[in-house]
Design a protein around this motif. Structure first.
Motif, PDB file in Angstrom:
ATOM      1  N   TYR A 289      41.608  48.463  37.691  1.00 41.77           N
ATOM      2  CA  TYR A 289      40.771  48.622  38.875  1.00 41.77           C
ATOM      3  C   TYR A 289      41.308  49.698  39.817  1.00 41.77           C
ATOM      4  O   TYR A 289      40.829  49.841  40.938  1.00 41.77           O
ATOM      5  N   GLY A 290      42.277  50.435  39.368  1.00 39.27           N
ATOM      6  CA  GLY A 290      42.941  51.422  40.208  1.00 39.27           C
ATOM      7  C   GLY A 290      44.317  50.926  40.612  1.00 39.27           C
ATOM      8  O   GLY A 290      44.765  49.839  40.212  1.00 39.27           O
ATOM      9  N   GLU A 291      45.011  51.714  41.408  1.00 40.87           N
ATOM     10  CA  GLU A 291      46.354  51.339  41.841  1.00 40.87           C
ATOM     11  C   GLU A 291      46.290  50.327  42.980  1.00 40.87           C
ATOM     12  O   GLU A 291      45.599  50.543  43.981  1.00 40.87           O
ATOM     13  N   LEU A 292      47.015  49.221  42.820  1.00 37.64           N
ATOM     14  CA  LEU A 292      47.142  48.232  43.892  1.00 37.64           C
ATOM     15  C   LEU A 292      48.376  48.563  44.727  1.00 37.64           C
ATOM     16  O   LEU A 292      49.362  49.095  44.214  1.00 37.64           O
ATOM     17  N   ASP A 293      48.309  48.248  46.010  1.00 40.35           N
ATOM     18  CA  ASP A 293      49.448  48.447  46.915  1.00 40.35           C
ATOM     19  C   ASP A 293      50.282  47.175  46.958  1.00 40.35           C
ATOM     20  O   ASP A 293      49.745  46.089  47.211  1.00 40.35           O
ATOM     21  N   ILE A 294      51.577  47.305  46.740  1.00 45.21           N
ATOM     22  CA  ILE A 294      52.484  46.151  46.756  1.00 45.21           C
ATOM     23  C   ILE A 294      53.494  46.336  47.883  1.00 45.21           C
ATOM     24  O   ILE A 294      54.151  47.381  47.974  1.00 45.21           O
TER      25      ILE A 294
ATOM     26  N   GLY B  19      43.248  44.962  48.495  1.00 45.23           N
ATOM     27  CA  GLY B  19      44.144  45.462  47.460  1.00 45.23           C
ATOM     28  C   GLY B  19      45.559  45.732  47.870  1.00 45.23           C
ATOM     29  O   GLY B  19      46.286  46.434  47.158  1.00 45.23           O
ATOM     30  N   LEU B  20      45.996  45.198  49.026  1.00 45.87           N
ATOM     31  CA  LEU B  20      47.383  45.356  49.454  1.00 45.87           C
ATOM     32  C   LEU B  20      48.060  43.989  49.450  1.00 45.87           C
ATOM     33  O   LEU B  20      47.699  43.110  50.232  1.00 45.87           O
TER      34      LEU B  20
END
Length: 506
Positions: A149-154, A414-415
């Protein structure tokens, strides 16, 4: 440095940043001397050393403040516990700040030229005053994790200081208060000195906003999770509520500040974030992974031919609507909300009510993109079951070792805001994968064994951190999938389409 040199260096830095004028130097110095119970001041100019130009500018003021606080503790000006140090730190920086009326005046002078210039001014001011605690924020572990789904922020959140035993004891012994301010978001926090158990806010300022005829306040989060992480709060202490008025306020805000997004937590427990007792929104200048996600399955809703609608390719269930006329988007969002609040599909565990208790609501996010208004409407349901007592559409038990807390607005987009304990716990998992002596927590052991099998023969000291971080990202993806009301399998996609089709039924 001596305490006098530290004070002078702080004053010089604040003059350099335009926080005060050179004419204010003596006045501000005397205010700080009073706070530190100092009766005199003297420095040897020949020994005075300024901070180096290559120092991180965000850390210069916090590091000088820390030296002042250490002096105050050592010389018994304050006790050595968290709140006392926070209160003194905020009081020192308050000496450099103008009153709210002056800051609002400057903000709107800059706004008349550029909305971005106004927020740049206020964000910089909030950092310079140490209200935004950049020294702590920079401790956070931040990275991106690739997914379908794309890059997730961690983010592993290390910014909020842990309470020491003395602080905990003080809070237990503290008398009951009058409840002022009522909560951490109330307007009465502006300039509030703080007390045991309630954070210091002497250096806190807010911008007044008129949104749909109501007074609202703009501030930044003391612990920003992303660029220019702001909070917009109601003057009135009232419960969170997602309604037609919510959609109007969000779109009005992005019209005032088109370089920002803004969103609201949902208004029900479990799916509503941490503070439901005070109506507020969160925004900022950042493109979250969900905002960058692709659109699929475009559709049209009857009576709204000029509004483009689609499902967002995202692990949670998101409808994106876009158009040039603000009131049309408000009307459509309100129709979707009303329909969703009464919608049930037992085949996929969605029930709108248990008795009189509602379960369905929406997490809305607004932005302006390519000259058009855009809203993401994330469908939420907070029902529980015997199998999932914390929530059917909540992180399930097998991901609690990574993330157990509610999935609010920031996570929805998404973070991942993950607990500080993971900093050391993941190091132990890395040691486990490298067959080194370790102390892997029991709740990580099954996962660690799965990773050892998955990465057998591929792990070394150079890549083990990368593999573990990737797998933490996969766990967060699972968290979002658990929170999605219509799953991304064939049954879930079909059920989502059925809901979309039902929007056009009279």
């Amino acid at each position: 440095m001596t305490i006098d040199q530290t004070i002078q260096q702080l004053i010089n830095e604040c003059i350099h940043r335009g926080m005060i004028e050179p004419m204010d130097e003596v006045y501000v110095r005397n205010q700080i001397l009073s706070l530190l119970h100092l009766e005199g001041f003297s420095i040897d100019e020949s020994e005075f050393v300024e901070k180096h130009e290559d120092d991180d500018p965000d850390l210069i003021i916090p590091s000088l403040l820390e030296e002042i606080i250490q002096y105050a503790v050592k010389h018994n000006v304050i006790e050595d516990f968290l709140d006392a140090k926070e209160i003194l730190s905020a009081n020192v920086m308050n000496c450099f700040l103008a009153s709210p009326s002056i800051i609002n005046q400057k903000f709107y002078e800059k706004y008349s030229v550029s909305p971005k210039g106004a927020t740049d001014y206020f964000y910089t001011s909030s950092k310079n005053s140490n209200y935004i605690q950049m020294n702590r924020i920079k401790k956070n572990i931040v990275y991106k994790a690739p997914t379908e789904y794309g890059e997730l922020d961690i983010t592993i959140n290390l910014s909020k200081p842990e309470k020491d035993p003395k602080q905990i004891a003080k809070e237990r012994m503290a008398p009951k208060t009058t409840g002022y301010p009522v909560c951490l978001l109330c307007k009465e926090n502006e300039g509030y000195a703080g007390r045991i158990g309630h954070p210091a806010r002497s250096n806190h300022r807010m911008i007044r906003l008129n949104i749909r005829g109501e007074e609202w306040f703009l501030q930044y989060s003391p612990y920003v999770y992303y660029n220019e992480h702001c909070i917009v709060l109601s003057k009135e202490h009232r419960n969170m509520l997602i309604s037609r008025e919510t959609f109007g306020r969000l779109l009005d805000f992005v019209e005032y500040f088109p370089h920002y997004f803004i969103g609201s937590n949902a208004d029900l427990p479990i799916v509503g974030g941490s503070i439901l007792s005070h109506d507020h929104y969160q925004g900022g200048r950042y493109d979250f992974p969900m905002a960058l996600a692709k659109e699929e399955n475009p559709f049209t809703v009857v009576d709204f031919p000029n509004v483009s609608c689609s499902i967002v390719k995202w692990p949670m269930s998101v409808i994106r609507i876009r158009g040039s006329k603000k009131e049309e988007l408000i009307e459509l969002a309100d129709r979707i909300l009303g329909h969703w609040k009464s919608y049930s599909d037992p085949e996929v565990d969605i029930l709108a009510y248990t008795g009189d208790t509602p379960h369905n609501t929406i997490t809305p996010i607004a932005r302006i993109r390519n000259g058009q208004y855009e809203m993401d409407l994330v469908l939420r349901n907070n029902r529980t079951s015997d199998a999932h007592p914390l929530g059917i559409f909540h992180p399930h038990a097998d991901v609690h070792h990574i993330k157990k807390e509610n999935i609010g607005l920031i996570e929805v987009m998404g973070l991942a805001v993950l607990p500080a304990r993971l900093k050391n716990e993941l190091v132990e998992v890395e040691k486990f994968l490298l067959d080194e002596p370790n102390e892997v927590a029991d709740y990580h052991l099954e996962w660690a064994e799965q990773l050892k099998q998955k990465y057998a023969g591929r792990v070394d000291t150079e890549n083990v951190e990368e593999f573990v971080r990737l797998e933490v990202g996969n766990k967060f993806l699972r968290v979002l999938m658990d929170a999605g009301v219509f799953k991304r399998d064939e049954q879930g996609k079909a059920a989502f389409r059925t809901f979309i089709q039902s929007l056009n039924k009279k």
